[in-house]
Design a protein around this motif. Structure first.
Motif, PDB file in Angstrom:
ATOM      1  N   MET A 158      -0.320   6.623   4.448  1.00 34.39           N
ATOM      2  CA  MET A 158      -0.765   5.328   4.084  1.00 34.39           C
ATOM      3  C   MET A 158      -2.306   5.646   4.217  1.00 34.39           C
ATOM      4  O   MET A 158      -3.057   4.690   3.592  1.00 34.39           O
ATOM      5  N   PRO A 163       0.876   3.597  -0.800  1.00 31.53           N
ATOM      6  CA  PRO A 163       1.462   2.270  -0.372  1.00 31.53           C
ATOM      7  C   PRO A 163       2.564   2.267   0.602  1.00 31.53           C
ATOM      8  O   PRO A 163       3.379   3.136   0.525  1.00 31.53           O
ATOM      9  N   LYS A 164       2.656   1.383   1.489  1.00 33.85           N
ATOM     10  CA  LYS A 164       3.339   1.547   2.559  1.00 33.85           C
ATOM     11  C   LYS A 164       5.000   1.645   2.410  1.00 33.85           C
ATOM     12  O   LYS A 164       5.695   2.329   2.842  1.00 33.85           O
ATOM     13  N   SER A 235       1.677   2.411  -9.127  1.00 37.06           N
ATOM     14  CA  SER A 235       1.150   1.630  -8.246  1.00 37.06           C
ATOM     15  C   SER A 235      -0.454   1.562  -7.753  1.00 37.06           C
ATOM     16  O   SER A 235      -0.825   2.593  -8.200  1.00 37.06           O
ATOM     17  N   LYS A 236      -0.934   0.728  -7.019  1.00 33.19           N
ATOM     18  CA  LYS A 236      -2.277   0.435  -6.695  1.00 33.19           C
ATOM     19  C   LYS A 236      -2.240   1.063  -5.350  1.00 33.19           C
ATOM     20  O   LYS A 236      -1.526   0.908  -4.274  1.00 33.19           O
ATOM     21  N   PRO A 237      -3.443   1.947  -5.067  1.00 32.05           N
ATOM     22  CA  PRO A 237      -3.481   2.734  -3.756  1.00 32.05           C
ATOM     23  C   PRO A 237      -3.947   1.753  -2.984  1.00 32.05           C
ATOM     24  O   PRO A 237      -4.280   0.616  -3.125  1.00 32.05           O
ATOM     25  N   SER A 238      -3.602   1.884  -1.580  1.00 26.53           N
ATOM     26  CA  SER A 238      -3.814   1.095  -0.284  1.00 26.53           C
ATOM     27  C   SER A 238      -4.372   1.878   0.939  1.00 26.53           C
ATOM     28  O   SER A 238      -3.873   3.152   1.111  1.00 26.53           O
ATOM     29  N   HIS A 239      -5.431   1.304   1.363  1.00 26.13           N
ATOM     30  CA  HIS A 239      -6.001   1.860   2.546  1.00 26.13           C
ATOM     31  C   HIS A 239      -6.011   0.910   3.640  1.00 26.13           C
ATOM     32  O   HIS A 239      -7.027   0.863   4.486  1.00 26.13           O
ATOM     33  N   THR A 425       6.327  -0.460   9.745  1.00 25.01           N
ATOM     34  CA  THR A 425       5.215  -0.498   8.402  1.00 25.01           C
ATOM     35  C   THR A 425       5.289  -2.045   8.009  1.00 25.01           C
ATOM     36  O   THR A 425       4.264  -2.087   7.067  1.00 25.01           O
ATOM     37  N   VAL A 427       7.118  -3.385   6.010  1.00 22.56           N
ATOM     38  CA  VAL A 427       7.643  -3.390   4.778  1.00 22.56           C
ATOM     39  C   VAL A 427       8.969  -4.123   4.507  1.00 22.56           C
ATOM     40  O   VAL A 427       9.761  -4.187   5.390  1.00 22.56           O
ATOM     41  N   ASP A 431      11.502  -4.780  -1.045  1.00 26.70           N
ATOM     42  CA  ASP A 431      10.712  -3.666  -1.505  1.00 26.70           C
ATOM     43  C   ASP A 431      11.138  -2.546  -1.468  1.00 26.70           C
ATOM     44  O   ASP A 431      10.914  -1.594  -2.118  1.00 26.70           O
TER      45      ASP A 431
END
Length: 465
Positions: A158, A163-164, A235-239, A425, A427, A431
Motif C-alpha cells: 500500500m 490500492p488496499k 485502478s487509481k494509485p493510493s498512498h 486493511t 477493505v 470489494d
C-alpha cells in the motif's frame, strides 16, 4: 424406506451447508452431523428392504455378521479420530516451523530483500512479493503465520500506491498458490480426507508434486500476478499508508545463507521422500542456530523452543478441533453412502471429465464453506461421489483440493486470515470478492483442465471406492 432415509440425509446435507455458510463453529457442526448421519444410517438397517441390505455389505451388522452396534460406534467416535494422529502431528510441527521462521526474522528478511529488488516499480514488486510469499507458504501454514507475514507485506504494497483491496487480493492469492506444495496443509490434511496415512503408499507427496503440484502452484501464481497487473492498470494509485511497518527499523536481517531454509522441508520431501517432521526439525533448528537465537544457556534454549511450539499449537488449535471431528464424519459418511447413492445415483456423474467440467462450472460453491470445499461441507460431497462410482485417489484429491485451496484458502471471506485482512486493511468484503471471485474461477478452470490431462484414467491400485 431406504429412499426416504436418503432424502432425509440429503436434506441434512443442505442443512450442514447452510450452517457452514452462516459461519458457525465447524467442529461442533461436523460432530452434530456425524451423529445425525450415524443414527439415520443405523435406523435405515432396521427399515430398509432385505435386498438393499444384501447389496450393501457395509450395512450388514449384528447376527452372524460379527459386527456389533458398539463396534460401529467405536469405529466412528474412537478409531477414526485416532487414525488421524499422523496428520495432527504434522500440523503441530509445521506450525512450530512457521513460528521459527518468524522468530528468526527469515520470513521478514525475504520480504524486505524482495522489495529492494523490485525498486520503485510497483508491478514488478508485486510480482516478486507474490513469488516470495508463495515460496514462504510452501512451508508455513495457519492463521498466525499468515497474519505475521501480512503485517509486513500489506503495508509495503500500500505504501507503493497499490490500492488496499488489490493488495489484499494479491497477498491472499499468493498464499493460496504456495499452499499447493505445502506438505502440511496440502498433503497431511487434505490427503487424510481421501486416504489414511498408511494407505496407498504409491500416492506419495513426491508423486503428487511432480505430476500435479508444481503446475498447480505455477498456474495459480501466474493468474494472481496477471490479474493484479490488470487491476493495477485500471485502478487509481493510493498512498494512504506509510512505507515503514512498525518495528521494522529495529529488526535485524537474517543471514543471507539462512534464507533458503523455508523451502528445505519441501525439497527434502520431494527429492528424497524425507519425513515431513524431520524436514521441519532440521530446517527449524538450523534457522535458530544460524540466526543466533540459540546463544543462551541450555535451559533458555529449551524454553525458547518450547515457547515457539506452544505458540504454533495455539495458532492451529481451532483447526485441530475441526480435524478431530472430521474423521468421525468421514467414517459415518461411508455408512450413509448407500442411501445417498439410492437417491442421487442416477444424477451424480461418474465420468471423470464430466466431473472436472461440472466442478469448474460450479466453483462458486466452494465459497462460504460450500459443498465443494473440504474445509466446509465438501466432505459430504466427497462421500456422495465415492458412493456412486469408483475413482482413483489422485483424481479425488485434485478435484477437491482446487476449491479447498484456491477458493476457500485464498478467496473466501469466511477464511480466518482473510477476515483478519479485511479488518486490518479496512477493505469492504464486497470489494474484495469483486477481485477474488474472478481469480477463483479462472484458476479453478485452468486447474481442472490440468487435472483432466494429468490424473484422469488411473486404474488398478489407484482406485478408491
Amino acid at each position: 424406506m431406504e429412499f426416504v432415509i436418503g432424502i432425509i440425509l440429503v436434506l441434512s446435507f443442505f442443512g450442514l451447508a447452510y450452517y457452514c455458510v452462516k459461519g458457525h463453529n465447524l467442529m461442533i457442526g461436523f460432530l452434530v452431523i456425524a451423529t445425525i448421519w450415524t443414527a439415520l444410517s443405523l435406523l435405515g438397517t432396521l427399515v430398509a428392504s432385505p435386498e438393499f441390505i444384501a447389496e450393501n455389505e457395509i450395512l450388514q451388522f449384528g447376527g452372524d455378521s460379527g459386527t456389533s452396534l458398539v463396534s460401529i460406534l467405536n469405529n466412528i467416535y474412537q478409531s477414526a479420530p485416532e487414525g488421524w494422529g499422523t496428520t495432527l502431528v504434522n500440523v503441530c510441527w509445521g506450525a512450530w516451523f512457521g513460528r521459527v521462521l518468524m522468530e528468526t526474522g527469515i520470513a521478514s528478511t525475504l520480504i524486505r530483500k524482495t522489495v529492494e529488488l523490485g525498486g520503485d516499480r510497483p508491478i514488478i514488486t508485486v510480482a516478486l512479493l507474490n513469488i516470495v510469499t508463495a515460496i514462504i507458504f510452501t512451508a508455513m501454514t495457519g492463521a498466525g503465520p499468515v497474519i505475521a507475514i501480512g503485517v509486513i507485506v500489506l503495508p509495503i504494497l500500500m505504501s507503493l500506491g497499490v490500492p488496499k483491496a488489490i493488495a489484499m487480493f494479491t497477498f491472499m492469492g499468493s498464499v493460496s498458490a504456495g499452499m499447493y506444495l505445502n506438505p502440511v496443509l496440502q498433503w497431511s490434511q487434505l490427503r487424510a480426507f481421501i486416504l489414511a496415512a498408511d494407505e496407498m503408499p504409491e500416492f506419495s507427496f513426491t508423486w503428487y508434486a511432480t505430476h500435479w503440484g508444481y503446475f498447480a502452484l505455477a498456474i495459480s501464481l501466474v493468474v494472481v500476478c496477471i490479474l493484479a497487473g490488470i487491476y493495477l492498470k485500471v485502478s487509481k494509485p493510493s498512498h494512504a499508508w506509510a512505507a515503514q511497518t512498525r518495528g521494522a527499523s529495529e529488526q535485524k536481517d537474517a543471514p543471507l545463507y539462512a534464507l533458503i531454509l523455508p523451502i528445505v522441508p519441501v525439497v527434502l520431501k520431494i527429492a528424497f521422500d524425507f519425513s515431513v517432521i524431520g524436514g521441519f526439525v532440521i530446517a527449524g533448528f538450523a534457522a535458530l542456530f544460524l540466526c543466533g537465537r540459540m546463544k543462551g544457556s541450555f535451559k533458555e534454549n529449551c524454553q525458547l523452543v518450547n515457547k515457539l511450539y506452544y505458540d504454533g499449537v495455539v495458532d492451529t488449535a481451532p483447526l485441530i478441533g475441526f480435524l478431530l471431528t472430521l474423521p468421525m464424519f468421514n467414517t459415518c459418511a461411508s455408512y450413509a453412502a448407500p442411501y445417498f447413492k439410492e437417491v442421487l445415483g442416477s444424477f451424480m456423474p461418474t465420468n471423470e471429465y464430466v466431473i472436472c467440467a461440472l466442478f469448474a462450472a460450479l466453483s462458486i460453491m466452494g465459497f462460504f464453506r460450500g459443498p465443494l470445499t473440504l474445509y466446509g461441507c465438501g466432505a459430504a460431497t466427497l462421500g456422495v461421489l465415492r458412493g456412486v462410482g469408483s475413482f482413483s485417489a489422485p483424481f479425488l484429491f485434485c478435484v477437491f483440493t482446487i476449491p479447498s485451496t484456491t477458493v476457500n484458502v485464498g478467496s473466501c471471506i469466511t477464511q480466518s486470515w482473510i477476515a483478519w485482512g479485511l479488518a486490518y486493511t479496512k477493505v469492504e468484503s464486497k470489494d474484495y470478492l469483486k477481485l477474488s471471485i474472478p481469480f477463483a474461477y479462472i484458476t479453478s478452470i485452468l486447474l481442472y483442465v490440468l487435472t483432466a490431462f494429468t490424473v484422469t484414467g488411473l486404474t488398478g491400485s489407484w482406485l478408491v471406492s
